[in-house]
Design an enzyme around this catalytic site. Structure first.
Site, short mmCIF file in Angstrom:
data_model
loop_
_atom_site.label_atom_id
_atom_site.label_comp_id
_atom_site.label_asym_id
_atom_site.label_seq_id
_atom_site.Cartn_x
_atom_site.Cartn_y
_atom_site.Cartn_z
N SER A 17 0.84 -1.20 0.00
CA SER A 17 0.00 0.00 0.00
C SER A 17 0.87 1.25 0.00
O SER A 17 2.08 1.17 0.15
CB SER A 17 -0.94 -0.01 1.20
OG SER A 17 -0.21 -0.13 2.40
N CYS A 18 0.21 2.38 -0.19
CA CYS A 18 0.87 3.67 -0.28
C CYS A 18 1.87 3.85 0.87
O CYS A 18 1.52 3.52 2.00
CB CYS A 18 -0.18 4.77 -0.25
SG CYS A 18 0.48 6.43 -0.44
N PRO A 19 3.05 4.31 0.59
CA PRO A 19 3.57 4.85 -0.67
C PRO A 19 4.38 3.84 -1.47
O PRO A 19 5.01 4.22 -2.46
CB PRO A 19 4.48 5.98 -0.20
CG PRO A 19 5.11 5.41 1.05
CD PRO A 19 3.99 4.59 1.70
N MET A 20 4.40 2.58 -1.10
CA MET A 20 5.33 1.62 -1.71
C MET A 20 5.17 1.43 -3.21
O MET A 20 6.17 1.35 -3.92
CB MET A 20 5.28 0.28 -0.97
CG MET A 20 5.85 0.34 0.45
SD MET A 20 7.42 1.26 0.61
CE MET A 20 8.51 0.21 -0.34
N ASP A 44 -3.51 -2.03 -4.72
CA ASP A 44 -3.94 -0.85 -3.94
C ASP A 44 -4.66 0.11 -4.88
O ASP A 44 -4.05 0.65 -5.81
CB ASP A 44 -2.71 -0.18 -3.33
CG ASP A 44 -3.04 1.10 -2.57
OD1 ASP A 44 -4.23 1.34 -2.29
OD2 ASP A 44 -2.11 1.85 -2.25
#
Length: 81
Positions: A17-20, A44
């Site tokens: 999930s964010c920011p990955m 995501d």
């Protein structure tokens, strides 16, 4: 799923999930040559807006397309410089 883009590399960020997804996309793009296309596969839903915003604000990359395929989100990013 077939693509109309001749992808150089596929980046699998499913389950992240964010920011990955954006962080991993930037790292992968940095390793490519100009003209190469990166296919990013994410789960995501936020990656749709996150990668779009990153591409718009980043010189040397262009977001070619984004496809929602059920619970998968596929992004095609070209390194332009």
């Amino acid at each position: 799923m077939s693509s109309q883009y001749d992808t150089t590399e596929t980046l699998d960020v499913k389950g992240q999930s964010c920011p990955m997804p954006v962080v991993k996309t930037k790292q992968a793009i940095d390793d490519l040559e100009a003209g190469d296309v990166l296919e990013v596969v994410a789960t995501d839903s936020g990656s749709m807006s996150d990668i779009e915003g990153w591409a718009e604000g980043t010189d040397g990359v262009e977001l070619l397309d984004q496809v929602e395929d059920g619970d998968r989100y596929v992004h095609y990013v070209e390194k332009t410089a």
